[in-house]
Design an enzyme around this catalytic site. Structure first.
Site, PDB file in Angstrom:
ATOM      1  N   LYS A  15       0.814  -1.212   0.000  1.00  0.00           N
ATOM      2  CA  LYS A  15       0.000   0.000   0.000  1.00  0.00           C
ATOM      3  C   LYS A  15       0.855   1.274   0.000  1.00  0.00           C
ATOM      4  O   LYS A  15       2.079   1.203   0.191  1.00  0.00           O
ATOM      5  CB  LYS A  15      -0.906  -0.024   1.235  1.00  0.00           C
ATOM      6  CG  LYS A  15      -1.857  -1.216   1.272  1.00  0.00           C
ATOM      7  CD  LYS A  15      -2.731  -1.165   2.503  1.00  0.00           C
ATOM      8  CE  LYS A  15      -3.615  -2.400   2.588  1.00  0.00           C
ATOM      9  NZ  LYS A  15      -4.512  -2.345   3.735  1.00  0.00           N
ATOM     10  N   TYR A  55     -12.352  -3.557  -2.759  1.00  0.00           N
ATOM     11  CA  TYR A  55     -12.828  -3.404  -1.381  1.00  0.00           C
ATOM     12  C   TYR A  55     -14.350  -3.373  -1.304  1.00  0.00           C
ATOM     13  O   TYR A  55     -14.903  -2.700  -0.436  1.00  0.00           O
ATOM     14  CB  TYR A  55     -12.233  -2.130  -0.769  1.00  0.00           C
ATOM     15  CG  TYR A  55     -10.783  -2.279  -0.330  1.00  0.00           C
ATOM     16  CD1 TYR A  55     -10.384  -3.285   0.541  1.00  0.00           C
ATOM     17  CD2 TYR A  55      -9.801  -1.384  -0.764  1.00  0.00           C
ATOM     18  CE1 TYR A  55      -9.067  -3.419   0.955  1.00  0.00           C
ATOM     19  CE2 TYR A  55      -8.471  -1.517  -0.349  1.00  0.00           C
ATOM     20  CZ  TYR A  55      -8.127  -2.543   0.514  1.00  0.00           C
ATOM     21  OH  TYR A  55      -6.814  -2.666   0.931  1.00  0.00           O
ATOM     22  N   ASN A 118      -1.521   0.043   7.302  1.00  0.00           N
ATOM     23  CA  ASN A 118      -1.049  -1.279   7.716  1.00  0.00           C
ATOM     24  C   ASN A 118      -0.240  -1.967   6.617  1.00  0.00           C
ATOM     25  O   ASN A 118      -0.083  -3.181   6.608  1.00  0.00           O
ATOM     26  CB  ASN A 118      -2.215  -2.141   8.212  1.00  0.00           C
ATOM     27  CG  ASN A 118      -3.250  -2.392   7.133  1.00  0.00           C
ATOM     28  OD1 ASN A 118      -3.078  -1.981   5.995  1.00  0.00           O
ATOM     29  ND2 ASN A 118      -4.313  -3.089   7.485  1.00  0.00           N
ATOM     30  N   HIS A 121      -1.928  -5.583   1.969  1.00  0.00           N
ATOM     31  CA  HIS A 121      -3.171  -6.346   1.922  1.00  0.00           C
ATOM     32  C   HIS A 121      -2.827  -7.769   1.512  1.00  0.00           C
ATOM     33  O   HIS A 121      -1.996  -7.982   0.624  1.00  0.00           O
ATOM     34  CB  HIS A 121      -4.145  -5.743   0.907  1.00  0.00           C
ATOM     35  CG  HIS A 121      -5.296  -6.655   0.613  1.00  0.00           C
ATOM     36  ND1 HIS A 121      -6.425  -6.695   1.392  1.00  0.00           N
ATOM     37  CD2 HIS A 121      -5.474  -7.600  -0.352  1.00  0.00           C
ATOM     38  CE1 HIS A 121      -7.257  -7.613   0.926  1.00  0.00           C
ATOM     39  NE2 HIS A 121      -6.703  -8.180  -0.131  1.00  0.00           N
ATOM     40  N   GLU A 132      -9.930 -11.457  -6.295  1.00  0.00           N
ATOM     41  CA  GLU A 132      -9.058 -10.277  -6.260  1.00  0.00           C
ATOM     42  C   GLU A 132      -7.975 -10.345  -7.348  1.00  0.00           C
ATOM     43  O   GLU A 132      -7.669  -9.330  -7.980  1.00  0.00           O
ATOM     44  CB  GLU A 132      -8.406 -10.157  -4.872  1.00  0.00           C
ATOM     45  CG  GLU A 132      -9.443  -9.827  -3.796  1.00  0.00           C
ATOM     46  CD  GLU A 132      -8.893  -9.922  -2.371  1.00  0.00           C
ATOM     47  OE1 GLU A 132      -7.684 -10.195  -2.187  1.00  0.00           O
ATOM     48  OE2 GLU A 132      -9.681  -9.719  -1.429  1.00  0.00           O
TER      49      GLU A 132
HETATM   50  P1  CMP Z   1      -6.995  -4.572   4.384  1.00  0.00           P
HETATM   51  O1  CMP Z   1      -6.551  -5.852   4.982  1.00  0.00           O
HETATM   52  O2  CMP Z   1      -6.435  -4.186   3.036  1.00  0.00           O
HETATM   53  O3  CMP Z   1      -8.599  -4.562   4.302  1.00  0.00           O
HETATM   54  C1  CMP Z   1      -9.359  -3.383   4.369  1.00  0.00           C
HETATM   55  C2  CMP Z   1      -8.529  -2.185   4.713  1.00  0.00           C
HETATM   56  O4  CMP Z   1      -9.266  -1.106   5.245  1.00  0.00           O
HETATM   57  C3  CMP Z   1      -7.584  -2.560   5.846  1.00  0.00           C
HETATM   58  O5  CMP Z   1      -6.589  -3.423   5.412  1.00  0.00           O
HETATM   59  C4  CMP Z   1      -7.141  -1.200   6.314  1.00  0.00           C
HETATM   60  O6  CMP Z   1      -6.155  -0.611   5.477  1.00  0.00           O
HETATM   61  C5  CMP Z   1      -8.445  -0.439   6.174  1.00  0.00           C
HETATM   62  N1  CMP Z   1      -9.196  -0.446   7.424  1.00  0.00           N
HETATM   63  C6  CMP Z   1      -9.758  -1.470   8.054  1.00  0.00           C
HETATM   64  N2  CMP Z   1     -10.396  -1.085   9.164  1.00  0.00           N
HETATM   65  C7  CMP Z   1     -10.219   0.235   9.239  1.00  0.00           C
HETATM   66  C8  CMP Z   1     -10.634   1.211  10.146  1.00  0.00           C
HETATM   67  N3  CMP Z   1     -11.377   0.913  11.205  1.00  0.00           N
HETATM   68  N4  CMP Z   1     -10.269   2.464   9.900  1.00  0.00           N
HETATM   69  C9  CMP Z   1      -9.536   2.775   8.804  1.00  0.00           C
HETATM   70  N5  CMP Z   1      -9.124   1.876   7.884  1.00  0.00           N
HETATM   71  C10 CMP Z   1      -9.460   0.619   8.107  1.00  0.00           C
END
Ligand code: CMP
Length: 154
Positions: A15, A55, A118, A121, A132
């Site tokens: 990301k 998403y 984070n 993904h 995906e």
């Molecule tokens: P990912 O595993 O890519 O799946 C959905 C993404 O949304 C997640 O990682 C985060 O980057 C984002 N995400 C999930 N929960 C939250 C949250 N509560 N607030 C902001 N971003 C979120």
């Protein structure tokens, strides 16, 4: 991988925070070190259209707009990894969505800064992975080749 029918693939996205913080090499090293095979890799601009497809399960979540802005803020790297039980194994290596809750030694624990930032993904299930992968890769962008390691991984 010794059995053709064991072949499982997962989608990885590095990301914008991984790009901004120059962590791409380190993260890819962690994935390769575990023994998984890269069968597709490219840098793309995550358009709003692609992000909404990828998403789709989060469209009604309160963080969705923020996620859209974040994920399209720089190019991202999309990868397909292949290996035995790769979906589950990579999820363990990646750690919990919220970096503060991720286990010690996971990529998100070691490098991640927040629940949104984070870094990476990884597909949650084999069905998600197949869906995906088809969003980001054409068949001719995915490669079938042998690694010497394939013979000893089970
Ligand atoms: P990912 O595993 O890519 O799946 C959905 C993404 O949304 C997640 O990682 C985060 O980057 C984002 N995400 C999930 N929960 C939250 C949250 N509560 N607030 C902001 N971003 C979120």
């Amino acid at each position: 991988m010794s059995e053709q029918n064991n072949k499982e693939r997962t989608l990885i996205i590095l990301k914008p925070d991984a790009i901004q913080r120059k962590l791409v090499g380190k993260i890819i090293t962690r994935l390769e070190d575990k023994g998984f095979k890269i069968v597709g890799l490219k840098m793309i601009h995550m358009t709003q259209e692609l992000a909404k497809k990828h998403y789709e399960a989060h469209i009604n979540k309160p963080f969705f707009d923020s996620l859209l802005n974040f994920i399209s803020s720089t190019p991202v790297i999309v990868m397909v990894l292949e290996g035995v039980d790769v979906v589950n194994q990579i999820r363990k290596l990646v750690g919990a969505t919220d970096c503060k809750k991720a286990d010690v030694g996971t990529i998100r624990f070691d490098f991640g800064l927040s629940i949104q930032n984070n870094l990476i993904h990884a597909s949650e299930t084999v069905n998600d992975a197949n869906r995906e992968i088809s969003i980001f890769f054409n068949q001719n962008e995915l490669f079938d080749y042998k690694l010497l390691l394939d013979e000893i991984i089970s």
